[in-house]
Scaffold this active site. Structure first.
Site, PDB file in Angstrom:
ATOM      1  CE  LYS A  85      -4.352  -1.502   0.298  1.00 26.48           C
ATOM      2  NZ  LYS A  85      -4.148  -2.941   0.179  1.00 26.48           N
ATOM      3  CE  LYS A 164      -4.073  -7.105  -2.984  1.00 27.12           C
ATOM      4  NZ  LYS A 164      -4.279  -7.604  -1.620  1.00 27.12           N
ATOM      5  CE  LYS A 167     -15.685  -2.959  -4.483  1.00 24.50           C
ATOM      6  NZ  LYS A 167     -16.917  -2.680  -3.727  1.00 24.50           N
TER       7      LYS A 167
END
Length: 292
Positions: A85, A164, A167
């Protein structure tokens, strides 16, 4: 949803987790309802599976704090998801960093035996197992040690950009997406000419097709790729056809469910009641063990 025929099942809508990236209250509420509708449309039976909103079971957050007090910083710093992230430019918040602790609370509070996860979430389940052992070592045998259940066919789902599917990365093809055709035809592929042979394994179009098609259809597409003279555009059209074949009947069921929002809320409230009842004995032991 075949697992709901094999034992006691709990499935929650992770709206607490979603708050690590969603900062719009209305969007979060709407998305929560949409996920519930999707589950029901695709075959979840609320008489066989306890479905609830994560936020309707506040004991989960309580347990997450108890576990946080035993969680080594180094354990969370090693988590691949957090690093991933950060690499994608997400804000480094405590919620994002402590995500695996909340996930551990979700699992341990229900005394789960098996936890269906993709390969990308396996490390988080290992964190859950570590925290389970740490808590039990500190306070006695309170929690059951959970195991991962990773179906090979859905281990990791590729997104439209080859990463991958998530959302958070804006690379999804929704189950009932009105723009599905545009997204499928826009899946990123390499520049190998149509006439040349191509390796299907690792190809996003082929990997997605495997999720929808029969074994025979999958083998046929693989053979066509390897033989050459078979383009990505044709493969994408076959993927789109398989997508509609699978999801169109579910969409019809979903359209009916949308007409009765009160019934949906009743299902979620009943699920929350059952979930809190299941969590209560565990939390009673936890509170007593930690001295509260």
């Amino acid at each position: 949803f075949d697992l709901q025929e094999k034992g006691e099942n709990f499935m929650f809508i992770a709206n607490f987790h979603a708050m690590t990236t969603v900062r719009d209250g209305k969007a979060l509420r709407d998305a929560t309802k949409e996920v519930a509708l999707d589950y029901l449309a695709c075959g979840l039976d609320p008489n066989k599976t306890v479905m609830y909103r994560q936020s309707d079971v506040p004991e989960v957050q309580e347990l997450a704090w108890y576990l946080s007090c035993l969680t080594p910083m180094g354990l969370l710093e090693r988590c691949h998801s957090y690093k991933d992230k950060m690499a994608h430019g997400f804000e480094a918040t405590h919620g994002l960093f402590a995500y695996p602790v909340l996930m551990a609370a979700d699992i341990l509070i229900m005394n789960a035996d098996l936890v269906p996860v993709g390969k990308d979430q396996k490390q988080h389940l290992e964190v859950t197992r570590d925290l389970c052992q740490k808590f039990n070592n500190a306070y006695g045998e309170i929690f059951k040690m959970p195991d991962a259940y990773i179906p090979e066919t859905v281990a990791t789902i590729p997104g439209t950009d080859g990463q991958k599917m998530s959302k958070s990365y804006h690379n999804t093809i929704e189950l009932f997406d009105v723009s599905a055709k545009k997204k499928v035809m826009g899946i990123q592929t390499d520049s190998t000419p149509m006439e040349e042979p191509k390796e299907p394994e690792g190809n996003s179009v082929y990997e997605l097709y495997k999720l929808f098609a029969t074994k025979e259809e999958t083998e046929a597409m693989a053979a066509a790729f390897r033989a050459g003279g078979y383009g990505y555009g044709t493969a994408k059209k076959e993927l789109l056809n398989a997508y509609h074949r699978l999801f169109d009947p579910f969409k019809a069921r979903r359209d009916e469910l949308v007409k009765d929002p009160d019934a949906l809320e009743d299902i979620l409230q009943e699920g929350a009641k059952k979930a809190r009842a299941a969590a209560a004995p565990t939390m009673e032991k936890v509170r007593k063990a930690v001295g509260l």
